[in-house]
Design a protein around this motif. Sequence first.
Motif, PDB file in Angstrom:
ATOM      1  N   ALA A 183       7.702  94.722  77.359  1.00  0.00           N
ATOM      2  CA  ALA A 183       8.648  93.622  77.181  1.00  0.00           C
ATOM      3  C   ALA A 183       7.917  92.290  77.083  1.00  0.00           C
ATOM      4  O   ALA A 183       8.285  91.423  76.277  1.00  0.00           O
ATOM      5  CB  ALA A 183       9.642  93.595  78.344  1.00  0.00           C
ATOM      6  N   GLN A 184       6.862  92.131  77.894  1.00  0.00           N
ATOM      7  CA  GLN A 184       6.089  90.887  77.872  1.00  0.00           C
ATOM      8  C   GLN A 184       5.349  90.726  76.544  1.00  0.00           C
ATOM      9  O   GLN A 184       5.309  89.628  75.976  1.00  0.00           O
ATOM     10  CB  GLN A 184       5.086  90.878  79.034  1.00  0.00           C
ATOM     11  CG  GLN A 184       4.443  89.518  79.292  1.00  0.00           C
ATOM     12  CD  GLN A 184       5.438  88.495  79.796  1.00  0.00           C
ATOM     13  OE1 GLN A 184       6.218  88.763  80.702  1.00  0.00           O
ATOM     14  NE2 GLN A 184       5.422  87.318  79.198  1.00  0.00           N
ATOM     15  N   ILE A 185       4.780  91.828  76.032  1.00  0.00           N
ATOM     16  CA  ILE A 185       4.079  91.785  74.746  1.00  0.00           C
ATOM     17  C   ILE A 185       5.056  91.441  73.623  1.00  0.00           C
ATOM     18  O   ILE A 185       4.786  90.595  72.768  1.00  0.00           O
ATOM     19  CB  ILE A 185       3.387  93.133  74.452  1.00  0.00           C
ATOM     20  CG1 ILE A 185       2.233  93.364  75.427  1.00  0.00           C
ATOM     21  CG2 ILE A 185       2.872  93.167  73.009  1.00  0.00           C
ATOM     22  CD1 ILE A 185       1.101  92.368  75.307  1.00  0.00           C
ATOM     23  N   THR A 186       6.212  92.096  73.635  1.00  0.00           N
ATOM     24  CA  THR A 186       7.231  91.837  72.618  1.00  0.00           C
ATOM     25  C   THR A 186       7.686  90.391  72.663  1.00  0.00           C
ATOM     26  O   THR A 186       7.855  89.735  71.628  1.00  0.00           O
ATOM     27  CB  THR A 186       8.439  92.769  72.822  1.00  0.00           C
ATOM     28  OG1 THR A 186       8.004  94.124  72.781  1.00  0.00           O
ATOM     29  CG2 THR A 186       9.488  92.542  71.750  1.00  0.00           C
ATOM     30  N   SER A 187       7.878  89.885  73.895  1.00  0.00           N
ATOM     31  CA  SER A 187       8.286  88.499  74.060  1.00  0.00           C
ATOM     32  C   SER A 187       7.234  87.543  73.518  1.00  0.00           C
ATOM     33  O   SER A 187       7.558  86.583  72.807  1.00  0.00           O
ATOM     34  CB  SER A 187       8.536  88.209  75.545  1.00  0.00           C
ATOM     35  OG  SER A 187       8.743  86.833  75.764  1.00  0.00           O
ATOM     36  N   THR A 188       5.971  87.799  73.814  1.00  0.00           N
ATOM     37  CA  THR A 188       4.887  86.923  73.367  1.00  0.00           C
ATOM     38  C   THR A 188       4.801  86.892  71.846  1.00  0.00           C
ATOM     39  O   THR A 188       4.674  85.820  71.237  1.00  0.00           O
ATOM     40  CB  THR A 188       3.541  87.390  73.955  1.00  0.00           C
ATOM     41  OG1 THR A 188       3.615  87.364  75.387  1.00  0.00           O
ATOM     42  CG2 THR A 188       2.405  86.491  73.493  1.00  0.00           C
ATOM     43  N   VAL A 189       4.892  88.062  71.225  1.00  0.00           N
ATOM     44  CA  VAL A 189       4.827  88.137  69.765  1.00  0.00           C
ATOM     45  C   VAL A 189       6.026  87.425  69.136  1.00  0.00           C
ATOM     46  O   VAL A 189       5.881  86.669  68.157  1.00  0.00           O
ATOM     47  CB  VAL A 189       4.763  89.602  69.297  1.00  0.00           C
ATOM     48  CG1 VAL A 189       4.884  89.689  67.771  1.00  0.00           C
ATOM     49  CG2 VAL A 189       3.472  90.254  69.761  1.00  0.00           C
ATOM     50  N   ASN A 194      14.539  80.991  73.975  1.00  0.00           N
ATOM     51  CA  ASN A 194      15.318  81.101  75.211  1.00  0.00           C
ATOM     52  C   ASN A 194      15.859  82.516  75.390  1.00  0.00           C
ATOM     53  O   ASN A 194      15.759  83.104  76.476  1.00  0.00           O
ATOM     54  CB  ASN A 194      16.450  80.079  75.181  1.00  0.00           C
ATOM     55  CG  ASN A 194      17.310  80.142  76.436  1.00  0.00           C
ATOM     56  OD1 ASN A 194      16.840  79.933  77.540  1.00  0.00           O
ATOM     57  ND2 ASN A 194      18.594  80.433  76.247  1.00  0.00           N
ATOM     58  N   ASN A 195      16.418  83.082  74.329  1.00  0.00           N
ATOM     59  CA  ASN A 195      16.959  84.448  74.411  1.00  0.00           C
ATOM     60  C   ASN A 195      15.857  85.474  74.662  1.00  0.00           C
ATOM     61  O   ASN A 195      16.044  86.438  75.414  1.00  0.00           O
ATOM     62  CB  ASN A 195      17.707  84.786  73.123  1.00  0.00           C
ATOM     63  CG  ASN A 195      19.022  84.042  73.008  1.00  0.00           C
ATOM     64  OD1 ASN A 195      19.601  83.617  74.013  1.00  0.00           O
ATOM     65  ND2 ASN A 195      19.498  83.852  71.790  1.00  0.00           N
ATOM     66  N   THR A 196      14.703  85.267  74.033  1.00  0.00           N
ATOM     67  CA  THR A 196      13.583  86.192  74.228  1.00  0.00           C
ATOM     68  C   THR A 196      13.106  86.184  75.675  1.00  0.00           C
ATOM     69  O   THR A 196      12.872  87.241  76.280  1.00  0.00           O
ATOM     70  CB  THR A 196      12.415  85.807  73.294  1.00  0.00           C
ATOM     71  OG1 THR A 196      12.866  85.852  71.938  1.00  0.00           O
ATOM     72  CG2 THR A 196      11.259  86.766  73.462  1.00  0.00           C
ATOM     73  N   VAL A 197      12.977  84.991  76.244  1.00  0.00           N
ATOM     74  CA  VAL A 197      12.528  84.871  77.637  1.00  0.00           C
ATOM     75  C   VAL A 197      13.570  85.453  78.585  1.00  0.00           C
ATOM     76  O   VAL A 197      13.237  86.116  79.574  1.00  0.00           O
ATOM     77  CB  VAL A 197      12.223  83.399  77.972  1.00  0.00           C
ATOM     78  CG1 VAL A 197      11.937  83.234  79.463  1.00  0.00           C
ATOM     79  CG2 VAL A 197      11.032  82.905  77.156  1.00  0.00           C
ATOM     80  N   ARG A 198      14.824  85.214  78.298  1.00  0.00           N
ATOM     81  CA  ARG A 198      15.888  85.754  79.153  1.00  0.00           C
ATOM     82  C   ARG A 198      15.848  87.279  79.193  1.00  0.00           C
ATOM     83  O   ARG A 198      16.148  87.900  80.228  1.00  0.00           O
ATOM     84  CB  ARG A 198      17.257  85.274  78.652  1.00  0.00           C
ATOM     85  CG  ARG A 198      17.526  83.806  78.940  1.00  0.00           C
ATOM     86  CD  ARG A 198      18.818  83.363  78.272  1.00  0.00           C
ATOM     87  NE  ARG A 198      19.958  84.003  78.915  1.00  0.00           N
ATOM     88  CZ  ARG A 198      20.622  83.474  79.945  1.00  0.00           C
ATOM     89  NH1 ARG A 198      20.237  82.310  80.456  1.00  0.00           N
ATOM     90  NH2 ARG A 198      21.657  84.090  80.461  1.00  0.00           N
ATOM     91  N   LEU A 199      15.460  87.899  78.074  1.00  0.00           N
ATOM     92  CA  LEU A 199      15.355  89.358  78.048  1.00  0.00           C
ATOM     93  C   LEU A 199      14.234  89.851  78.961  1.00  0.00           C
ATOM     94  O   LEU A 199      14.364  90.892  79.618  1.00  0.00           O
ATOM     95  CB  LEU A 199      15.118  89.841  76.613  1.00  0.00           C
ATOM     96  CG  LEU A 199      16.339  89.791  75.680  1.00  0.00           C
ATOM     97  CD1 LEU A 199      15.933  90.152  74.260  1.00  0.00           C
ATOM     98  CD2 LEU A 199      17.432  90.735  76.179  1.00  0.00           C
ATOM     99  N   THR A 200      13.117  89.092  78.995  1.00  0.00           N
ATOM    100  CA  THR A 200      12.021  89.512  79.878  1.00  0.00           C
ATOM    101  C   THR A 200      12.427  89.379  81.352  1.00  0.00           C
ATOM    102  O   THR A 200      12.050  90.197  82.184  1.00  0.00           O
ATOM    103  CB  THR A 200      10.755  88.673  79.619  1.00  0.00           C
ATOM    104  OG1 THR A 200      11.010  87.300  79.916  1.00  0.00           O
ATOM    105  CG2 THR A 200      10.309  88.786  78.173  1.00  0.00           C
ATOM    106  N   VAL A 201      13.188  88.338  81.661  1.00  0.00           N
ATOM    107  CA  VAL A 201      13.664  88.171  83.043  1.00  0.00           C
ATOM    108  C   VAL A 201      14.731  89.226  83.362  1.00  0.00           C
ATOM    109  O   VAL A 201      14.790  89.750  84.478  1.00  0.00           O
ATOM    110  CB  VAL A 201      14.221  86.748  83.251  1.00  0.00           C
ATOM    111  CG1 VAL A 201      14.768  86.578  84.675  1.00  0.00           C
ATOM    112  CG2 VAL A 201      13.143  85.707  82.982  1.00  0.00           C
ATOM    113  N   TYR A 202      15.533  89.562  82.357  1.00  0.00           N
ATOM    114  CA  TYR A 202      16.568  90.590  82.530  1.00  0.00           C
ATOM    115  C   TYR A 202      15.929  91.922  82.931  1.00  0.00           C
ATOM    116  O   TYR A 202      16.491  92.668  83.753  1.00  0.00           O
ATOM    117  CB  TYR A 202      17.349  90.740  81.232  1.00  0.00           C
ATOM    118  CG  TYR A 202      18.389  91.838  81.261  1.00  0.00           C
ATOM    119  CD1 TYR A 202      19.629  91.628  81.849  1.00  0.00           C
ATOM    120  CD2 TYR A 202      18.113  93.080  80.681  1.00  0.00           C
ATOM    121  CE1 TYR A 202      20.588  92.643  81.869  1.00  0.00           C
ATOM    122  CE2 TYR A 202      19.060  94.094  80.703  1.00  0.00           C
ATOM    123  CZ  TYR A 202      20.301  93.873  81.294  1.00  0.00           C
ATOM    124  OH  TYR A 202      21.240  94.880  81.312  1.00  0.00           O
ATOM    125  N   SER A 203      14.752  92.221  82.382  1.00  0.00           N
ATOM    126  CA  SER A 203      14.085  93.483  82.715  1.00  0.00           C
ATOM    127  C   SER A 203      13.606  93.510  84.171  1.00  0.00           C
ATOM    128  O   SER A 203      13.287  94.569  84.702  1.00  0.00           O
ATOM    129  CB  SER A 203      12.899  93.715  81.766  1.00  0.00           C
ATOM    130  OG  SER A 203      11.892  92.743  81.977  1.00  0.00           O
TER     131      SER A 203
END
Length: 290
Positions: free
Chosen positions: A14-20, A181-190
């Motif tokens: 999830a972190q890699i996906t978010s960074t990309v 914002n949505n991408t980061v929220r997904l990483t926190v959601y995990s």
Amino acid sequence: MEKKGKKGISTFSAQITSTVSVALVLLLLGIISMLGIAARSITTEIRENMGFSVILSDTATVTNVNYLKKHFSSTQGVSGIRYFSPEDALQKWQEETGEDLIKVLGVNPLPGELEIKVKAAYASTDSIETLIAPLKKLPYISEISVHSDMVDAINHNIKSVALILTIVAAALLFISFALINNTVRLTVYSRRFLIHTMKLVGATGSFIRRPIINSNILGGFLAAIIADLLLAGALFYLHSADKVIASAIPWDQAAWVFGGIIVIGIAICAVASLFATNKYLRSDYDDMFK
């Protein structure tokens, strides 16, 4: 142990996906910024090619010409001066038309002329009129030619293009913020169940927030570096391929874009992770499944 390993892999993925994802958004924002710099450079160049012509009378002497050159050299707002003598004007006429006026008329009827270029800030009808006002009473000046309609049309078109680019840039900045914002929220959601568990064992809000925000700040920084490297590579290639692009987007101005991308990437990721973490800190266990 296997379950924990799978969870670790999921969080890492999830972190890699978010960074990309953040890197791609920042890259798009950087491209638009570079286009804005290029548009500004081209606009400045167009404005600095605008000006007026001072056509001299037959009575103008070398002293008069030198006075005008000195006057314009010390005048604020003037970026360039070029003098065409009657002989230069005659040669230019012959090159363009193929006619020899001296053979036809017996004399050279073309006057000397000064071509004045103004700085970008003075490229308007009112500013040019201010520059030429002191010259109108000089007896050795036959005419001062200002293409007012062309100057006004160019300025109108430049303002229209600038307005469109500003609107597009503002819209893309808003979209970029929303996507990151949505991408980061997904990483926190995990990590929502981890947040809830830590809250149950008595961890304070700041203790829970700190590693999550720091990891997203690091992710935003890495994403910005990736975007900067891609952007710098593309710019280096374009500079080597086209000198016009090299002059339109100089490295010193591009450096501000690279720095801005890093600041924006870190800031948006930090703010987004802060709000997302606070949301799950206030949530009950049942809310974890929503």
